[in-house]
Design a protein around this motif. Sequence first.
Motif, PDB file in Angstrom:
ATOM      1  N   SER A 106       4.088  13.115   9.935  1.00  0.00           N
ATOM      2  CA  SER A 106       4.819  14.378   9.820  1.00  0.00           C
ATOM      3  C   SER A 106       5.362  14.528   8.408  1.00  0.00           C
ATOM      4  O   SER A 106       5.521  13.551   7.663  1.00  0.00           O
ATOM      5  CB  SER A 106       5.973  14.419  10.819  1.00  0.00           C
ATOM      6  N   PHE A 107       5.653  15.773   8.033  1.00  0.00           N
ATOM      7  CA  PHE A 107       6.248  16.017   6.724  1.00  0.00           C
ATOM      8  C   PHE A 107       7.521  15.188   6.554  1.00  0.00           C
ATOM      9  O   PHE A 107       7.746  14.569   5.505  1.00  0.00           O
ATOM     10  CB  PHE A 107       6.557  17.511   6.564  1.00  0.00           C
ATOM     11  N   ALA A 108       8.348  15.147   7.568  1.00  0.00           N
ATOM     12  CA  ALA A 108       9.634  14.450   7.477  1.00  0.00           C
ATOM     13  C   ALA A 108       9.481  12.946   7.317  1.00  0.00           C
ATOM     14  O   ALA A 108      10.358  12.283   6.745  1.00  0.00           O
ATOM     15  CB  ALA A 108      10.479  14.755   8.718  1.00  0.00           C
ATOM     16  N   GLU A 109       8.363  12.408   7.807  1.00  0.00           N
ATOM     17  CA  GLU A 109       8.200  10.951   7.816  1.00  0.00           C
ATOM     18  C   GLU A 109       7.192  10.436   6.805  1.00  0.00           C
ATOM     19  O   GLU A 109       6.982   9.226   6.696  1.00  0.00           O
ATOM     20  CB  GLU A 109       7.796  10.496   9.223  1.00  0.00           C
ATOM     21  N   THR A 110       6.527  11.314   6.045  1.00  0.00           N
ATOM     22  CA  THR A 110       5.555  10.867   5.057  1.00  0.00           C
ATOM     23  C   THR A 110       6.264  10.097   3.952  1.00  0.00           C
ATOM     24  O   THR A 110       7.247  10.572   3.371  1.00  0.00           O
ATOM     25  CB  THR A 110       4.820  12.072   4.435  1.00  0.00           C
ATOM     26  N   GLU A 112       6.517   7.986   0.227  1.00  0.00           N
ATOM     27  CA  GLU A 112       6.018   8.174  -1.132  1.00  0.00           C
ATOM     28  C   GLU A 112       4.730   7.386  -1.340  1.00  0.00           C
ATOM     29  O   GLU A 112       3.818   7.850  -2.044  1.00  0.00           O
ATOM     30  CB  GLU A 112       7.077   7.738  -2.140  1.00  0.00           C
ATOM     31  N   GLU A 113       4.641   6.221  -0.729  1.00  0.00           N
ATOM     32  CA  GLU A 113       3.437   5.405  -0.857  1.00  0.00           C
ATOM     33  C   GLU A 113       2.225   6.108  -0.238  1.00  0.00           C
ATOM     34  O   GLU A 113       1.127   6.103  -0.809  1.00  0.00           O
ATOM     35  CB  GLU A 113       3.646   4.038  -0.203  1.00  0.00           C
ATOM     36  N   GLN A 114       2.413   6.722   0.929  1.00  0.00           N
ATOM     37  CA  GLN A 114       1.337   7.478   1.559  1.00  0.00           C
ATOM     38  C   GLN A 114       0.927   8.669   0.699  1.00  0.00           C
ATOM     39  O   GLN A 114      -0.255   8.941   0.506  1.00  0.00           O
ATOM     40  CB  GLN A 114       1.764   7.954   2.949  1.00  0.00           C
ATOM     41  N   PHE A 115       1.921   9.380   0.177  1.00  0.00           N
ATOM     42  CA  PHE A 115       1.654  10.541  -0.668  1.00  0.00           C
ATOM     43  C   PHE A 115       0.857  10.126  -1.901  1.00  0.00           C
ATOM     44  O   PHE A 115      -0.141  10.768  -2.265  1.00  0.00           O
ATOM     45  CB  PHE A 115       2.980  11.184  -1.076  1.00  0.00           C
ATOM     46  N   ASP A 116       1.284   9.065  -2.554  1.00  0.00           N
ATOM     47  CA  ASP A 116       0.609   8.613  -3.771  1.00  0.00           C
ATOM     48  C   ASP A 116      -0.813   8.156  -3.488  1.00  0.00           C
ATOM     49  O   ASP A 116      -1.720   8.412  -4.281  1.00  0.00           O
ATOM     50  CB  ASP A 116       1.400   7.485  -4.423  1.00  0.00           C
ATOM     51  N   ALA A 117      -1.014   7.477  -2.363  1.00  0.00           N
ATOM     52  CA  ALA A 117      -2.364   7.020  -2.016  1.00  0.00           C
ATOM     53  C   ALA A 117      -3.299   8.206  -1.823  1.00  0.00           C
ATOM     54  O   ALA A 117      -4.441   8.204  -2.304  1.00  0.00           O
ATOM     55  CB  ALA A 117      -2.318   6.160  -0.753  1.00  0.00           C
ATOM     56  N   LEU A 118      -2.824   9.230  -1.127  1.00  0.00           N
ATOM     57  CA  LEU A 118      -3.625  10.432  -0.927  1.00  0.00           C
ATOM     58  C   LEU A 118      -3.895  11.141  -2.251  1.00  0.00           C
ATOM     59  O   LEU A 118      -5.023  11.566  -2.527  1.00  0.00           O
ATOM     60  CB  LEU A 118      -2.912  11.386   0.034  1.00  0.00           C
ATOM     61  N   MET A 119      -2.876  11.263  -3.077  1.00  0.00           N
ATOM     62  CA  MET A 119      -3.045  11.942  -4.357  1.00  0.00           C
ATOM     63  C   MET A 119      -4.037  11.195  -5.243  1.00  0.00           C
ATOM     64  O   MET A 119      -4.904  11.808  -5.881  1.00  0.00           O
ATOM     65  CB  MET A 119      -1.701  12.069  -5.075  1.00  0.00           C
ATOM     66  N   ASN A 120      -3.925   9.875  -5.292  1.00  0.00           N
ATOM     67  CA  ASN A 120      -4.786   9.091  -6.176  1.00  0.00           C
ATOM     68  C   ASN A 120      -6.253   9.215  -5.797  1.00  0.00           C
ATOM     69  O   ASN A 120      -7.128   9.270  -6.671  1.00  0.00           O
ATOM     70  CB  ASN A 120      -4.355   7.626  -6.155  1.00  0.00           C
TER      71      ASN A 120
END
Length: 256
Positions: A106-110, A112-120
């Motif tokens: 969920s947006f509330a539980e994402t 920073e590590e998950q976000f960075d992995a997806l972005m990379n």
Amino acid sequence: MSTSKRNPVALITGGNRGLGKSMALHLADRGVGVVITYRSNAAEATDVVKQIEAKGVKAAALALDVGDVRGFDAFAGALKAELAGRFGRDRLDHLVNNAGIGVHASFAETTEEQFDALMNVHLKGTFFLTQKLLPLIADGGRILNVSSGLARFTFPGYAAYAAMKGGIEVLTRYMAKELGPRKITVNVLAPGAIETDFGGGAVRDNAELNRMIAAQTALGRVGLPDDIGGAVALLLSPEGGWINGQRIEASGGMML
């Protein structure tokens, strides 16, 4: 379309399984030579190469972590050597930026590590890998980026993933504009829900989820890898040369 009379050669990132594997096999059916990349499963990639070669075209597999830009220089060198040695070429005709990872949170539980992995992997990797490979892409070639239906319709739990794909869709238009002088077309293909092992295989293995998606799809079923492999072969065919800077959704009509 290839700028020479020889058969075209395509590079597909993440081509050892799932959608990438189907793309590779469909292109091979049309006589396109294929280089696939894999992150860790060399045996799986070798098996795909054998399946492609059984169709009478040349193939190769190279290791690549799309999420680590530090490896792109070495990869470009390995690709250049493979093109010369195995294919007798110094340029690619097609680049398919397919490699990806899935995160369901969920947006509330994402984190920073998950976000960075997806972005990379999805955004930074696609941006800088394509940039690095520009000297190896033939004038008049094709670039196809892979997005997701989730950039148009919304299912809770995919905020970060879909945001990266939205970025890819904008990036595609800019790439098409800036690479136009080299006659390189750039499009983005957005698959709908597909039965693969992506994201833990939920669409394939969860019968309730599968039925729910099928009920919201005009053609009444969930997509299969061959639906996407066929769409890629179509877009990279000689007849697709006037399609440029476009988002093409291959979802069977989800959420219309």
